[in-house]
Write an enzyme that holds these catalytic residues in place. Structure first.
Site, mmCIF file in Angstrom:
data_model
loop_
_atom_site.group_PDB
_atom_site.id
_atom_site.type_symbol
_atom_site.label_atom_id
_atom_site.label_comp_id
_atom_site.label_asym_id
_atom_site.label_seq_id
_atom_site.Cartn_x
_atom_site.Cartn_y
_atom_site.Cartn_z
ATOM 1 N N GLY A 12 46.201 29.866 11.534
ATOM 2 C CA GLY A 12 45.088 29.902 12.959
ATOM 3 C C GLY A 12 45.043 28.220 13.382
ATOM 4 O O GLY A 12 44.620 28.386 13.959
ATOM 5 N N ARG A 15 45.235 26.310 17.331
ATOM 6 C CA ARG A 15 44.917 26.603 18.471
ATOM 7 C C ARG A 15 42.997 26.703 18.592
ATOM 8 O O ARG A 15 42.462 26.666 16.842
ATOM 9 C CB ARG A 15 44.805 27.270 19.530
ATOM 10 C CG ARG A 15 46.105 27.439 20.477
ATOM 11 C CD ARG A 15 46.595 28.165 21.510
ATOM 12 N NE ARG A 15 46.930 29.600 20.617
ATOM 13 C CZ ARG A 15 46.243 30.743 20.856
ATOM 14 N NH1 ARG A 15 44.480 30.820 21.857
ATOM 15 N NH2 ARG A 15 45.932 32.004 20.752
ATOM 16 N N TYR A 158 36.518 44.897 16.046
ATOM 17 C CA TYR A 158 36.036 43.004 15.692
ATOM 18 C C TYR A 158 34.427 43.168 14.619
ATOM 19 O O TYR A 158 34.630 42.514 14.202
ATOM 20 C CB TYR A 158 36.044 42.954 16.810
ATOM 21 C CG TYR A 158 35.565 41.002 16.604
ATOM 22 C CD1 TYR A 158 36.946 40.416 16.291
ATOM 23 C CD2 TYR A 158 35.153 40.070 16.594
ATOM 24 C CE1 TYR A 158 36.784 38.748 16.432
ATOM 25 C CE2 TYR A 158 34.234 38.988 16.504
ATOM 26 C CZ TYR A 158 35.248 37.736 16.296
ATOM 27 O OH TYR A 158 35.159 37.004 16.089
ATOM 28 N N ILE A 191 31.990 29.962 20.548
ATOM 29 C CA ILE A 191 32.713 29.039 21.127
ATOM 30 C C ILE A 191 33.682 28.739 21.960
ATOM 31 O O ILE A 191 34.363 29.500 22.277
ATOM 32 C CB ILE A 191 33.331 28.376 19.394
ATOM 33 C CG1 ILE A 191 32.302 29.076 17.983
ATOM 34 C CG2 ILE A 191 33.595 27.495 19.288
ATOM 35 C CD1 ILE A 191 30.745 28.407 18.199
HETATM 36 N N1 LIG Z 1 35.862 31.471 20.322
HETATM 37 C C1 LIG Z 1 34.498 31.850 19.794
HETATM 38 O O1 LIG Z 1 33.467 32.473 20.067
HETATM 39 C C2 LIG Z 1 34.408 32.565 17.991
HETATM 40 C C3 LIG Z 1 33.161 33.357 17.553
HETATM 41 C C4 LIG Z 1 32.614 33.497 16.284
HETATM 42 C C5 LIG Z 1 34.355 34.105 15.215
HETATM 43 N N2 LIG Z 1 34.954 33.183 16.218
HETATM 44 C C6 LIG Z 1 37.079 33.324 14.874
HETATM 45 O O2 LIG Z 1 37.157 31.700 14.513
HETATM 46 C C7 LIG Z 1 38.537 31.625 14.722
HETATM 47 C C8 LIG Z 1 39.875 31.435 15.804
HETATM 48 O O3 LIG Z 1 38.708 31.771 16.469
HETATM 49 P P1 LIG Z 1 39.783 30.874 17.811
HETATM 50 O O4 LIG Z 1 38.247 31.153 18.941
HETATM 51 O O5 LIG Z 1 39.480 29.826 17.291
HETATM 52 O O6 LIG Z 1 40.831 31.728 18.066
HETATM 53 P P2 LIG Z 1 41.624 30.821 19.341
HETATM 54 O O7 LIG Z 1 41.249 29.922 20.297
HETATM 55 O O8 LIG Z 1 42.429 32.361 20.330
HETATM 56 O O9 LIG Z 1 43.153 30.460 18.307
HETATM 57 C C9 LIG Z 1 43.243 31.790 17.371
HETATM 58 C C10 LIG Z 1 44.645 30.878 16.066
HETATM 59 O O10 LIG Z 1 44.374 32.029 15.741
HETATM 60 C C11 LIG Z 1 45.945 32.350 15.693
HETATM 61 N N3 LIG Z 1 46.002 33.831 15.487
HETATM 62 C C12 LIG Z 1 46.185 34.764 15.589
HETATM 63 N N4 LIG Z 1 46.522 35.410 15.322
HETATM 64 C C13 LIG Z 1 47.443 35.522 14.008
HETATM 65 C C14 LIG Z 1 48.374 36.018 13.742
HETATM 66 N N5 LIG Z 1 48.105 36.899 13.292
HETATM 67 N N6 LIG Z 1 49.125 34.930 12.826
HETATM 68 C C15 LIG Z 1 49.037 33.727 12.415
HETATM 69 N N7 LIG Z 1 48.210 32.444 13.557
HETATM 70 C C16 LIG Z 1 47.001 34.111 14.466
HETATM 71 C C17 LIG Z 1 46.525 31.694 17.542
HETATM 72 O O11 LIG Z 1 47.948 31.337 16.807
HETATM 73 P P3 LIG Z 1 48.718 31.585 18.334
HETATM 74 O O12 LIG Z 1 48.671 29.775 18.595
HETATM 75 O O13 LIG Z 1 50.242 31.095 17.398
HETATM 76 O O14 LIG Z 1 49.157 32.154 18.866
HETATM 77 C C18 LIG Z 1 45.435 30.322 17.347
HETATM 78 O O15 LIG Z 1 46.581 29.529 16.584
HETATM 79 C C19 LIG Z 1 39.013 33.716 14.534
HETATM 80 O O16 LIG Z 1 38.931 34.361 13.435
HETATM 81 C C20 LIG Z 1 37.635 34.189 15.605
HETATM 82 O O17 LIG Z 1 37.544 35.697 14.856
HETATM 83 C C21 LIG Z 1 35.762 32.648 17.161
#
Ligand SMILES: NC(=O)c1ccc[n+]([C@@H]2O[C@H](COP(=O)([O-])OP(=O)(O)OC[C@H]3O[C@@H](n4cnc5c(N)ncnc54)[C@H](OP(=O)(O)O)[C@@H]3O)[C@@H](O)[C@H]2O)c1
Length: 252
Positions: A12, A15, A158, A191
């Site tokens: 991932g 992004r 989740y 985030i």
């Molecule tokens: N943002 C928050 O507030 C927050 C808080 C706590 C934890 N997190 C954790 O941080 C991590 C990243 O989250 P984010 O906020 O950066 O999310 P995001 O902006 O939605 O980006 C998600 C990333 O994961 C990839 N992805 C999603 N499903 C996938 C799959 N089946 N196989 C391969 N890649 C996949 C997406 O690829 P594509 O671009 O191709 O779709 C993208 O690169 C996650 O594990 C999330 O649970 C986030």
């Protein structure tokens, strides 16, 4: 340049937090494999912004699909001959309120979320750890969540997936230490990424920001800095740690 000659996989990585982590490792001299799922344009943009010192690539693969991930790890091994660091970051969040969804939706959501957020990471951990065993060790950092601890009433799959991920990291920290493979996690609060956008920009957005005494959500770069530390040489004794990156919004 702390990661010169190191090979770093970021699942991932196209992004959000993964993108910031890819940039942080590349800035420190690493060669980065930016895994993405569907958004090739975002992956290419991320790749274009990486410090050109390393030999980077993008790789499309559904992190929930064991055959695809096995192919990806095989490809990385064949190109680079090793994986020094794996950042298990790909994750999804789906709202499925128990009082509102039908039983089929309930079950489908559990399967989908656990597939990407827990089973996928378990498989990637297996594959990368087995590769690391052959080359003398490595570091694995998973991106968990504050949601593992505080209860996620609207997104129970989740929260459970991240609690499971924490347990997986801690089990593997013990199992893999003899192989010089160190496993840890970061647990971010809110985030500013695409995943959180609908909440941060929604009617409850200000309340969310006020959960932290800093009165804001965190940045992907702040999480990336924590990941970078856990993956660095000299951080070995943090193995098994789950590092909160939540702006003092929640204590456990
Ligand atoms: N943002 C928050 O507030 C927050 C808080 C706590 C934890 N997190 C954790 O941080 C991590 C990243 O989250 P984010 O906020 O950066 O999310 P995001 O902006 O939605 O980006 C998600 C990333 O994961 C990839 N992805 C999603 N499903 C996938 C799959 N089946 N196989 C391969 N890649 C996949 C997406 O690829 P594509 O671009 O191709 O779709 C993208 O690169 C996650 O594990 C999330 O649970 C986030």
């Amino acid at each position: 340049m702390k990661f010169i000659n190191k090979v770093v996989l970021v699942t991932g990585g196209s992004r959000g937090i993964g993108k910031a982590a890819a940039a942080a490792f590349a800035a420190e001299g690493a060669s980065v494999i930016v895994n993405y799922h569907t958004n090739k344009t975002a992956a290419e943009e991320t790749l274009a912004q990486l410090n050109p010192a390393g030999k980077h690539m993008i790789y499309q693969c559904d992190a929930a699909d064991s055959a695809e991930t096995e192919k990806m790890i095989g490809h990385i091994n064949s190109v680079y001959g090793k994986i020094d660091v794996a950042i298990i970051n790909a994750g999804i969040a789906i709202t499925h309120k128990i009082a509102e969804v039908d039983f089929n939706t309930w079950q489908d959501t559990w399967a989908k979320v656990l597939g990407v957020n827990l089973i996928g990471p378990a498989n990637i951990m297996y594959l990368t750890a087995r590769a690391m065993m052959k080359t003398g060790g490595g570091k694995i950092v998973a991106v968990s969540s504050r949601g593992a601890y505080r209860g996620e009433p609207d997104e129970p799959a989740y929260g459970a997936s991240k609690a499971g991920l924490n347990s997986l990291c801690q089990s593997m920290a013990k199992a893999l230490a003899p192989y010089k493979i160190y496993v840890s996690a970061v647990a971010p609060g809110w985030i500013v990424t695409d995943l959180a956008e609908r909440y941060l920009n929604g009617p409850g957005g200000e309340d969310i920001k006020n959960q932290s005494p800093l009165k804001r959500a965190g940045t992907p770069e702040e999480v990336a800095n924590a990941i970078l530390y856990l993956a660095s040489d000299g951080s070995e004794y943090t193995t098994g740690a789950i590092l909160d990156v939540n702006g003092a919004s929640y204590f456990r």
